[in-house]
Design a protein around this motif. Structure first.
Motif, PDB file in Angstrom:
ATOM      1  N   SER A   1       0.833  -1.207   0.000  1.00 12.38           N
ATOM      2  CA  SER A   1       0.000   0.000   0.000  1.00 12.38           C
ATOM      3  C   SER A   1       0.868   1.257   0.000  1.00 12.38           C
ATOM      4  O   SER A   1       0.577   2.231  -0.700  1.00 12.38           O
ATOM      5  N   LYS A   2       1.965   1.223   0.783  1.00 14.03           N
ATOM      6  CA  LYS A   2       2.864   2.380   0.791  1.00 14.03           C
ATOM      7  C   LYS A   2       3.494   2.587  -0.576  1.00 14.03           C
ATOM      8  O   LYS A   2       3.599   3.717  -1.061  1.00 14.03           O
ATOM      9  N   SER A   3       3.924   1.465  -1.213  1.00 17.63           N
ATOM     10  CA  SER A   3       4.523   1.576  -2.545  1.00 17.63           C
ATOM     11  C   SER A   3       3.510   2.127  -3.549  1.00 17.63           C
ATOM     12  O   SER A   3       3.825   3.012  -4.348  1.00 17.63           O
ATOM     13  N   SER A   4       2.266   1.602  -3.496  1.00 17.00           N
ATOM     14  CA  SER A   4       1.225   2.097  -4.405  1.00 17.00           C
ATOM     15  C   SER A   4       0.921   3.562  -4.145  1.00 17.00           C
ATOM     16  O   SER A   4       0.695   4.348  -5.068  1.00 17.00           O
TER      17      SER A   4
ATOM     18  N   ALA B   1       3.581  10.072  -7.063  1.00 16.12           N
ATOM     19  CA  ALA B   1       4.452  10.457  -8.167  1.00 16.12           C
ATOM     20  C   ALA B   1       3.635  10.736  -9.434  1.00 16.12           C
ATOM     21  O   ALA B   1       3.868  11.728 -10.138  1.00 16.12           O
ATOM     22  N   GLU B   2       2.665   9.835  -9.723  1.00 14.95           N
ATOM     23  CA  GLU B   2       1.806  10.058 -10.893  1.00 14.95           C
ATOM     24  C   GLU B   2       0.991  11.339 -10.736  1.00 14.95           C
ATOM     25  O   GLU B   2       0.794  12.082 -11.706  1.00 14.95           O
ATOM     26  N   LEU B   3       0.504  11.584  -9.515  1.00 19.12           N
ATOM     27  CA  LEU B   3      -0.269  12.807  -9.274  1.00 19.12           C
ATOM     28  C   LEU B   3       0.590  14.042  -9.504  1.00 19.12           C
ATOM     29  O   LEU B   3       0.151  15.029 -10.107  1.00 19.12           O
TER      30      LEU B   3
ATOM     31  N   THR C   1      -9.770  15.122 -14.932  1.00 23.89           N
ATOM     32  CA  THR C   1     -10.471  13.866 -14.567  1.00 23.89           C
ATOM     33  C   THR C   1      -9.496  12.843 -14.007  1.00 23.89           C
ATOM     34  O   THR C   1      -9.755  12.196 -12.992  1.00 23.89           O
ATOM     35  N   ASN C   2      -8.337  12.697 -14.703  1.00 16.82           N
ATOM     36  CA  ASN C   2      -7.325  11.749 -14.208  1.00 16.82           C
ATOM     37  C   ASN C   2      -6.805  12.170 -12.844  1.00 16.82           C
ATOM     38  O   ASN C   2      -6.542  11.334 -11.977  1.00 16.82           O
ATOM     39  N   LEU C   3      -6.669  13.489 -12.675  1.00 15.20           N
ATOM     40  CA  LEU C   3      -6.193  13.998 -11.377  1.00 15.20           C
ATOM     41  C   LEU C   3      -7.184  13.673 -10.267  1.00 15.20           C
ATOM     42  O   LEU C   3      -6.800  13.253  -9.171  1.00 15.20           O
ATOM     43  N   SER C   4      -8.486  13.825 -10.550  1.00 12.75           N
ATOM     44  CA  SER C   4      -9.508  13.472  -9.556  1.00 12.75           C
ATOM     45  C   SER C   4      -9.479  11.985  -9.245  1.00 12.75           C
ATOM     46  O   SER C   4      -9.596  11.564  -8.090  1.00 12.75           O
ATOM     47  N   ALA C   5      -9.315  11.160 -10.324  1.00  8.61           N
ATOM     48  CA  ALA C   5      -9.243   9.700 -10.090  1.00  8.61           C
ATOM     49  C   ALA C   5      -8.026   9.343  -9.255  1.00  8.61           C
ATOM     50  O   ALA C   5      -8.100   8.499  -8.349  1.00  8.61           O
ATOM     51  N   LYS C   6      -6.886  10.000  -9.571  1.00  8.90           N
ATOM     52  CA  LYS C   6      -5.682   9.724  -8.761  1.00  8.90           C
ATOM     53  C   LYS C   6      -5.886  10.156  -7.314  1.00  8.90           C
ATOM     54  O   LYS C   6      -5.428   9.478  -6.377  1.00  8.90           O
ATOM     55  N   ALA C   7      -6.570  11.277  -7.110  1.00 10.84           N
ATOM     56  CA  ALA C   7      -6.833  11.734  -5.734  1.00 10.84           C
ATOM     57  C   ALA C   7      -7.721  10.739  -4.986  1.00 10.84           C
ATOM     58  O   ALA C   7      -7.493  10.417  -3.819  1.00 10.84           O
ATOM     59  N   LYS C   8      -8.777  10.233  -5.702  1.00 12.34           N
ATOM     60  CA  LYS C   8      -9.634   9.222  -5.064  1.00 12.34           C
ATOM     61  C   LYS C   8      -8.849   7.960  -4.747  1.00 12.34           C
ATOM     62  O   LYS C   8      -9.012   7.361  -3.688  1.00 12.34           O
ATOM     63  N   ALA C   9      -7.972   7.534  -5.719  1.00 10.63           N
ATOM     64  CA  ALA C   9      -7.151   6.342  -5.462  1.00 10.63           C
ATOM     65  C   ALA C   9      -6.222   6.565  -4.275  1.00 10.63           C
ATOM     66  O   ALA C   9      -6.014   5.676  -3.455  1.00 10.63           O
ATOM     67  N   ARG C  10      -5.680   7.801  -4.196  1.00  7.84           N
ATOM     68  CA  ARG C  10      -4.807   8.096  -3.044  1.00  7.84           C
ATOM     69  C   ARG C  10      -5.582   8.010  -1.744  1.00  7.84           C
ATOM     70  O   ARG C  10      -5.097   7.445  -0.753  1.00  7.84           O
TER      71      ARG C  10
END
Length: 340
Positions: A129-132, A138-140, A272-281
């Motif tokens: 989970s920490k690695s992800s 980094a992707e964000l 949109t990708n930024l919002s998805a990355k934020a939700k994933a985070r």
């Protein structure tokens, strides 16, 4: 009061008869042997005297009668049998409890091992989970940088588009001025021709006299008209060039608008990708918190199991010590020594 005929000898005889049958020479048994006669107090007194007299001779086997020796031997054998039965029962209980404690210990060790494995799995999940989460961060960050670059490109294109709009407006103003000048020239020419026609009608009678002057004036006018036609052709050519340039500017403007629309679509997709990355985070953060809670619970459970195992071992040691003490008291070998 005892009935006449009940004496110490009868009591002694009845007691020996009871002992000979292997029974306990109690007061009731002796009285029954006497035929339920005699006072219990008297019989008890005689029994006490007989027991006191026998106790003074128990250390000397030669003073004991054969019947008493046999009775003592039977009692000793009976006591050994009972002691052996008690020791055997204690050994059996000890073995059963040892087996039970062993099963409990194996169960606790299994639970401890399972808790350790679960803790290891949770630690692995936590590391994943920490690695992800780090990868998502980094992707964000990359998406943010790309979004900033695209926003800067859009600002630059909008600035260029504003410049193009300003240049196009300037060209349109020039084109409008040229058309206004051409229209003004046409109106002036028309007015001039009207004035000439009126003047010519007024000066018909003076035409012959002033023919030469009129011819010269016509020549001048024709030259002016030729110059005006040349100016008109030049203005028409400039107008065509301006229209071509305006068409080119319009094409460039359409292309710029299409590019801006594409960049805006890319910006929307990036948001949109930024919002998805934020939700994933956020999801990774929640999974990390749950994994940490499960790890704490497993550590707490592991501590409780270790304490329970230590208490079980302590209880087993106390039980073995008690069983060993019972074995020493019965004169039998200790269960551990016997097993060895």
């Amino acid at each position: 009061m005892a009935r006449a005929g009940i004496n110490k000898a009868l009591v002694q005889k009845a007691r020996d008869a009871v002992l000979a049958r292997g029974e306990n020479p109690s007061l009731d048994a002796i009285r029954i042997e006497l035929g339920n006669t005699g006072s219990k107090t008297t019989i008890h007194r005689y029994i006490k005297e007989i027991e006191e007299a026998e106790s003074t001779r128990l250390d000397d086997e030669q003073l004991l009668s054969k019947t008493l020796q046999e009775m003592v031997a039977r009692l000793a054998a009976r006591l050994r049998e009972e002691a052996n039965e008690l020791v055997s029962a204690a050994e059996k209980r000890l073995k059963d409890q040892e087996a039970q404690w062993k099963q409990e210990r194996e169960r606790l060790e299994g639970l401890l091992k399972e808790s350790g494995e679960k803790a290891h799995r949770l630690e692995q999940r936590l590391a994943d989970s920490k690695s992800s989460l780090e990868q998502a961060r980094a992707e964000l960050q990359s998406e943010r940088l790309q979004s900033q670059r695209q926003a800067q490109q859009i600002e630059d294109l909008e600035a260029r588009l504003a410049d193009k709009d300003s240049h196009l407006k300037s060209l349109e103003d020039k084109h409008q001025h040229a058309r206004d000048a051409l229209e003004h020239f046409r109106q002036a020419s028309k007015e001039q021709r009207d004035q000439d026609i009126r003047r010519h009608e007024q000066q018909v009678q003076q035409l012959q006299a002033e023919l030469r002057q009129s011819n010269q004036s016509i020549i001048v006018k024709q030259g002016e008209l030729t110059q005006l036609n040349k100016d008109n052709a030049r203005l028409a050519s400039e107008l065509g060039a301006a229209r071509k340039q305006a068409g080119s500017q319009e094409d460039a403007l359409r292309k710029s608008e299409q590019l801006v629309a594409a960049l805006r679509e890319q910006l929307s997709q990036a948001n949109t990708n930024l919002s998805a990355k934020a939700k994933a985070r956020d999801l990774y953060c929640e999974q990390l918190e749950r994994a940490q809670l499960e790890l704490k619970e497993c550590a707490h459970r592991q501590t409780e199991l270790e304490v329970a195992l230590a208490e079980a071992r302590t209880s087993l040691g106390h039980f073995k010590a008690a069983a060993d003490a019972k074995g020493d008291l019965s004169g039998r070998p200790q269960p551990e020594e016997k097993s060895r």
